[in-house]
Design an enzyme around this catalytic site. Sequence first.
Site, PDB file in Angstrom:
ATOM      1  N   GLU A 165      26.981   3.711  32.878  1.00 38.89           N
ATOM      2  CA  GLU A 165      27.555   2.965  33.995  1.00 38.89           C
ATOM      3  C   GLU A 165      26.733   1.703  34.194  1.00 38.89           C
ATOM      4  OE1 GLU A 165      27.733   3.140  38.878  1.00 38.89           O
ATOM      5  OE2 GLU A 165      27.687   5.034  37.775  1.00 38.89           O
ATOM      6  N   GLU A 170      26.439  -3.557  43.877  1.00 36.98           N
ATOM      7  CA  GLU A 170      26.724  -2.587  44.923  1.00 36.98           C
ATOM      8  C   GLU A 170      26.013  -3.060  46.186  1.00 36.98           C
ATOM      9  OE1 GLU A 170      27.285   1.824  43.317  1.00 36.98           O
ATOM     10  OE2 GLU A 170      25.278   1.059  42.925  1.00 36.98           O
TER      11      GLU A 170
END
Length: 387
Positions: A165, A170
Amino acid sequence: MIADIEITRSAPEQSLTSLGYLKTVTWDDVVNKPDPCVNGFQYKFSPSITWGDEFNYRGTPDPKKWNMSSGNGYYGWGNHELQYFTGRSKNLKVEDGKLKIIALNESYNGFNYTSGKIVSNKNQRYGRYIIKAKMPLGTGLWPAIFGFGERHKDYDLKTWPNCGEFDIVEVKGQNDREVNYNVHSAKSYGASNMVTLPTPVTLNQFNEYRMDWTPEYIKWYFNGVLMRTFSNNGRGYNGWPFNDYFDLNICLSVGGDFVGKNINKVALPAVMEIEYVRYYGLINMDKKRQYVQNPIQPHLSPVSAQIVKSGSQTFTVTNVPANTTVHWYTLGNDLGGFGLSGSKITITPAMLQAGGYKSGSSFEFFVDFIDANGVSSKATRGTLTIQ
């Protein structure tokens, strides 16, 4: 153990390291070495957009480019998130030249919050992403733009973090001064790697998030300024799964392991806005690091079987290519620790008992080939049903 390092400044690009803004947190599989784009092979990206979306239309996200996720996934998408994703226009729409993902405080299908998530229906391998986004703020909000390796797309969260990932960005809604630039793999997962932004910046305005991805490194930029570099240290697939194809996910979550379960309901409804997504393909390659996925997929015999609780079952891979390792795994865990390796494995009653499998349940596993460069083939799924 997580260690602190100083990331080398990479001229001629400006790095926030030298300005004192960069929090240098790293992983055990990162080596601190000069930026490959300066010292060595010069990677180049397409001068024009290869794929993307300008959101210059109205309605639902373009189905030729995006799929919409729904529900709460596998254990809250693996993060114990509190929202239910829907494809309703009140949660997900394109208008005013922007993608808008809207988190609401409402009861829906047994959940107290709703929001939206889109996933690209085209996977990319290497390249440059530039995404202009405005992030909502508020305790418990979790806007994110990230990619999963194609194993994850095939088999949901059961292969995370092995599938890989990368987090283009974020954000913790309770913090307007930090962003998370991260990668996850079998050797590196679960850690939050927050980067402090310049004081004048606010995330609740449009900023440009860029990620350059090559066979040698992943680099993150904020409004054109280099923020962090993650380098391929050559330890194989478990440390660098980023030679596979990856999708692109954009979502606004409410609650979860990253941001906690304390939700500022006054901040709802909250809107994450995306002005554009632009992808520029990598147009040259360092041939020494050009790893291509093995096109041969394991032939499993049998693919599925049934046994009684006290029985054993042997599974065999019949087409193992030369110079590859047969890799067995389940729920994201390598089965080598249970002595299951090679082209033939036997699942015993003791293993099933240790795993908590009972009569009437099924054991699901996967097998793939790992080549000498650490790149995996497509996986084959197998099942064993306990009668």
